[in-house]
Design an enzyme around this catalytic site. Structure first.
Site, mmCIF file in Angstrom:
data_model
loop_
_atom_site.group_PDB
_atom_site.id
_atom_site.type_symbol
_atom_site.label_atom_id
_atom_site.label_comp_id
_atom_site.label_asym_id
_atom_site.label_seq_id
_atom_site.Cartn_x
_atom_site.Cartn_y
_atom_site.Cartn_z
ATOM 1 N N ASP A 162 -3.943 8.038 8.115
ATOM 2 C CA ASP A 162 -4.944 7.204 8.335
ATOM 3 C C ASP A 162 -4.774 6.009 9.676
ATOM 4 O O ASP A 162 -5.431 5.112 9.921
ATOM 5 C CB ASP A 162 -5.842 6.442 7.314
ATOM 6 N N HIS A 200 -0.770 4.992 6.861
ATOM 7 C CA HIS A 200 -0.018 5.530 5.561
ATOM 8 C C HIS A 200 0.104 7.153 5.969
ATOM 9 O O HIS A 200 -0.678 7.642 6.771
ATOM 10 C CB HIS A 200 -0.725 5.444 4.575
ATOM 11 N N SER A 231 0.814 -1.176 0.074
ATOM 12 C CA SER A 231 0.117 0.055 0.111
ATOM 13 C C SER A 231 0.903 1.216 -0.100
ATOM 14 O O SER A 231 0.390 2.261 -0.701
ATOM 15 C CB SER A 231 -0.844 0.032 1.176
#
Length: 360
Positions: free
Chosen positions: A327, A330, A37
């Site tokens: 969040d 990240h 991610s």
């Protein structure tokens, strides 16, 4: 007065950033990326149809793009630095030409277990299929595909390993058990690099992993006692494991340089940059370095696994607020921007070469 204060803060922040030179690329930049991610530009959405809703994407794109941040990722800033368009996810079938490479990274990816979507070795298999198909289309007369010369001069970026360590801790493995898995993870990264090299790749850019123990998500989940925290409030054991992985990765890159004399392999110390952001947050204009901008629960971490960003009663901080974590897992675009600037300074690369070395 408030607007003047904001402008002053921005000026101070910019003055603290390392200066990067303008790209001097003499050939068209071609980049292939493999990871999780931290560098997924929409692979999860394209591949599995997952919905990632606003406020993700609010800062730069003004819409959700499948990136798990409010705007641009590190890889986006690096692409901008060599004046190429953002990498398209490999699995995005509509609107993708892949003329400047492709992004195989997918949210949640790790190196182990192997052969499940979308482990590193699966991403490598996808790349090999991409390369084979490109050759097939070129042979049939297509003029738009990347040729063998392009694959050889392309940059191959690898940013993976964080989930291997994090998932092991999440499964309640002991510290010793987590550390014992590290050589297995490194072996998969070695296999990936050698596989790309066997198929013509010669230029590699390898990121180590960041300080897991500083993620608001991990801090909320573990709820560590004060004796488990380092001086900056991060979980010591998590960061220790990350550092052991990073040291192993550094040695691996050195080993591969000696084995593959015709290859250039750059090791990049992402950990040092991210930890510096946490330890010296105020220097960069950030507040609450261990708290998520978008989440639920308020201080100290503003994270709750049952009410995550863009779901339920989760709320995002005001646009323009200076947070490191978006969040709980990240980075924000603001933090990614600094991360990119630091990388482009060459101070965190071994050997020290400019990012655009692959297209000079």
């Amino acid at each position: 007065m408030a607007s003047i204060s904001i402008y002053c803060s921005i000026f101070i922040l910019i003055s603290l950033l390392p200066r990067s030179t303008e790209s001097l690329c003499s050939t068209k930049p071609l980049i292939f990326n493999f990871g999780d991610s931290n560098s997924d530009t929409g692979g999860l959405v394209a591949g599995l149809g997952y919905s990632i809703s606003p406020p993700y994407g609010r800062t730069f794109f003004r819409r959700s793009t499948g990136r798990l941040t409010d705007g641009r990722l590190l890889i986006d800033f690096l692409c901008e630095s060599v004046k190429t368009s953002f990498l398209r996810p490999y699995m995005e079938s509509l609107g993708s030409s892949f003329s400047n490479g492709a992004n195989f990274a997918v949210v949640g990816s790790s190196t182990l277990p192997k052969s499940i979507p979308f482990a590193l070795n699966v991403q490598i298999m996808q790349f090999l299929h991409f390369k084979s198909k490109s050759s097939e289309l070129l042979a049939s007369g297509s003029q738009k595909m990347i040729n063998d010369d392009g694959f050889q001069r392309a940059l191959y970026m690898i940013d993976i390993g964080q989930n291997d360590i994090a998932d092991a801790f999440a499964k309640k493995y002991s510290y010793a058990q987590v550390v014992k898995r590290i050589p297995l993870v490194l072996a998969e990264i070695k296999n990936a690099i050698k596989s790309i090299h066997d198929n013509g790749g010669r230029k590699f850019w390898v990121h180590n992993t960041g300080p897991l123990g500083c993620l608001p998500q991990k801090l909320w989940l573990v709820k560590p006692s004060s004796k488990e925290l380092d001086p900056h409030g991060c979980i010591s054991s998590y960061n220790s494991a990350a550092n052991l992985f990073n040291e192993g990765l550094r040695h691996l890159c050195a080993q591969l340089r000696s084995e593959m004399k015709d290859a250039t392999i750059i090791y990049v110390d992402i950990y040092a940059i991210k930890y510096d952001l946490i330890a010296n947050a105020s220097k960069y204009g950030f507040s609450s370095p261990l708290m998520a901008c978008c989440g639920f629960g308020g201080p100290p971490y503003n994270y709750n696994i049952n009410v995550t960003c863009s779901h339920g009663d989760a709320q995002a901080c005001n646009e323009g607020s200076k947070f490191i974590s978006w969040d709980g897992i990240h980075l924000t675009e603001a933090a990614n921007s600094i991360l990119a600037s630091k990388i482009l300074s060459q101070q965190y690369s071994t050997p020290r070469v400019p990012f655009d070395f692959f297209c000079l």
